[in-house]
Design an enzyme around this catalytic site. Sequence first.
Site, PDB file in Angstrom:
ATOM      1  N   TRP A  32      49.441  44.480  31.760  1.00 12.63           N
ATOM      2  CA  TRP A  32      48.366  44.496  30.752  1.00 12.63           C
ATOM      3  C   TRP A  32      48.305  45.816  30.015  1.00 12.63           C
ATOM      4  CZ3 TRP A  32      42.419  44.091  31.965  1.00 12.63           C
ATOM      5  CH2 TRP A  32      42.027  44.991  32.935  1.00 12.63           C
ATOM      6  N   ASP A 166      41.166  47.014  40.360  1.00 10.81           N
ATOM      7  CA  ASP A 166      41.717  47.093  41.717  1.00 10.81           C
ATOM      8  C   ASP A 166      40.715  47.173  42.870  1.00 10.81           C
ATOM      9  OD1 ASP A 166      43.809  47.351  40.007  1.00 10.81           O
ATOM     10  OD2 ASP A 166      44.646  49.151  40.910  1.00 10.81           O
ATOM     11  N   TYR A 354      36.897  55.040  40.283  1.00 10.99           N
ATOM     12  CA  TYR A 354      37.824  54.010  39.812  1.00 10.99           C
ATOM     13  C   TYR A 354      37.075  52.795  39.246  1.00 10.99           C
ATOM     14  CZ  TYR A 354      42.820  52.586  40.462  1.00 10.99           C
ATOM     15  OH  TYR A 354      44.138  52.229  40.319  1.00 10.99           O
ATOM     16  N   GLU A 398      41.877  58.283  32.203  1.00 13.38           N
ATOM     17  CA  GLU A 398      41.997  56.892  32.653  1.00 13.38           C
ATOM     18  C   GLU A 398      40.612  56.230  32.743  1.00 13.38           C
ATOM     19  OE1 GLU A 398      43.856  56.780  36.497  1.00 13.38           O
ATOM     20  OE2 GLU A 398      44.158  54.620  36.484  1.00 13.38           O
TER      21      GLU A 398
HETATM   22  C1  GLC Z   1      45.529  50.936  37.902  1.00 17.47           C
HETATM   23  C2  GLC Z   1      44.537  50.025  37.195  1.00 17.47           C
HETATM   24  C3  GLC Z   1      45.268  48.853  36.580  1.00 17.47           C
HETATM   25  C4  GLC Z   1      46.346  49.401  35.649  1.00 17.47           C
HETATM   26  C5  GLC Z   1      47.278  50.353  36.392  1.00 17.47           C
HETATM   27  C6  GLC Z   1      48.250  51.068  35.478  1.00 17.47           C
HETATM   28  O1  GLC Z   1      46.151  50.272  38.961  1.00 17.47           O
HETATM   29  O2  GLC Z   1      43.549  49.593  38.074  1.00 17.47           O
HETATM   30  O3  GLC Z   1      44.373  48.033  35.897  1.00 17.47           O
HETATM   31  O4  GLC Z   1      47.068  48.364  35.086  1.00 17.47           O
HETATM   32  O5  GLC Z   1      46.513  51.356  37.021  1.00 17.47           O
HETATM   33  O6  GLC Z   1      47.571  51.774  34.497  1.00 17.47           O
END
Ligand code: GLC
Length: 432
Positions: A32, A166, A354, A398
């Site tokens: 994604w 996550d 997070y 992030e």
């Molecule tokens: C973390 C995020 C996830 C994303 C990944 C890479 O795992 O929770 O949504 O795709 O990082 O950025």
Amino acid sequence: MIRKKAIEILNENWQGNFTIPCDGLYPFQWKWDSGFIAIGFAHFDMDKAKKEISTLLDAQWENGFIPHIVFHNESDTYFPGADYHQSNLHPKASKKYKSTGMTQPPVIGFVLKELYRISKDKKDILQFIETVIDKVYDSHNYFYENRDPYNEGLVYIYHNWESGTDNSPMWDGIFKTMDSPEYNFERRDTAHVDAAQRPSKREYDHYLYILEIAKEHNYDDQKIAELSPFLVQDPLFNSILIKSNQSLIELYNLLVNNQEKINQLKEWQAKSIETFNIKLFDEELGAYVHYDLRHDKQLKYISSSSFTPLFAGIPSQERAQILVNTLNEKFGGKDKYLCASFDPTDEQFNPVKYWRGPIWININWMLYYGLKKYGFNELALRVKKDSIELVEKVGFYEYFDPRKDVYKNRTLGYGGNNFSWTAALIIDLLDE
Ligand code: GLC
């Protein structure tokens, strides 16, 4: 000029045929992320946007499945890596690329439509779309054929990493039902980011345990549906699927000879939207919720995922108003930036950790367009302004703390810095 900086970040994270989400922390291609990143590139370098998508689709499995991570290189700064996931256990996995055996929200359908919207050369972009659209269709077909055991129009995820959110508190109750062993492993994420901002060791045990079960059955979908302790119908994931269905219908209509696929997409779409509105809405909370398919019950918590059905046009106008009331009441206090990833009035809310509270720009981006679609322009504008202000204050992180007062002392965001989708979607919001 944050736009200039955003372009620099994307170009720096570009690897020649795909883009890493973040240097060090995430050294491969994520599904994604790739889609959101392509939207950013589309504003200044359409060739890279196209390449990003075609590289991801090149790793598609024979059954239409698109994996969540494509391991393009041997980087060992990440755990669990290619050797742990062993995608080759599945007979239809890509022979060309190593990947994970799980997926992520199906953004690529709507991303193609975004590329079409942004492109100044419609003929050229349509030609590109024509070369990839059937692959995206096949990936939707994979979901409806393999992830919808009761034929309801809602697809399940079998791992929290599939959700993209996550470590949402949403999953805590499910983990409690599991008897996960304590594994010995060396994490790499906490070498890059403060452990207080990342999932705990115990959470990682659960993540690995679900994976072990899937691997034991060679990532067989039927076995996973039968045995995985984690089986959830996620409103974010299904909203994105529905939004992408709609985009595929619109794009196929611009191309020729696709009536059969359009009919099939419309059939999926009607059923998906109907069940979504019945099964994933909770009147009392005034919000969409997750459904735990393994234990057959709604997970009665509000998260930023609860509002993403707006992006896909799922609620009626009346229900959209209910959602907006809930959003304002629980998430929208004057002391907060929008939009926290978890209900700030819930005791499990954690503004630094997070997906347990911080703001993520990809969700804000979906909320912005969703709110606008229903005419909530003022609130949409607030989401956009908050996103830009946060990045201006602390940089392209992030995730971000939703509490306004911490920025009196705080000059940094959380998680990785120079994060690709933050850069990409800020470009889109600025240009919009
Ligand atoms: C973390 C995020 C996830 C994303 C990944 C890479 O795992 O929770 O949504 O795709 O990082 O950025």
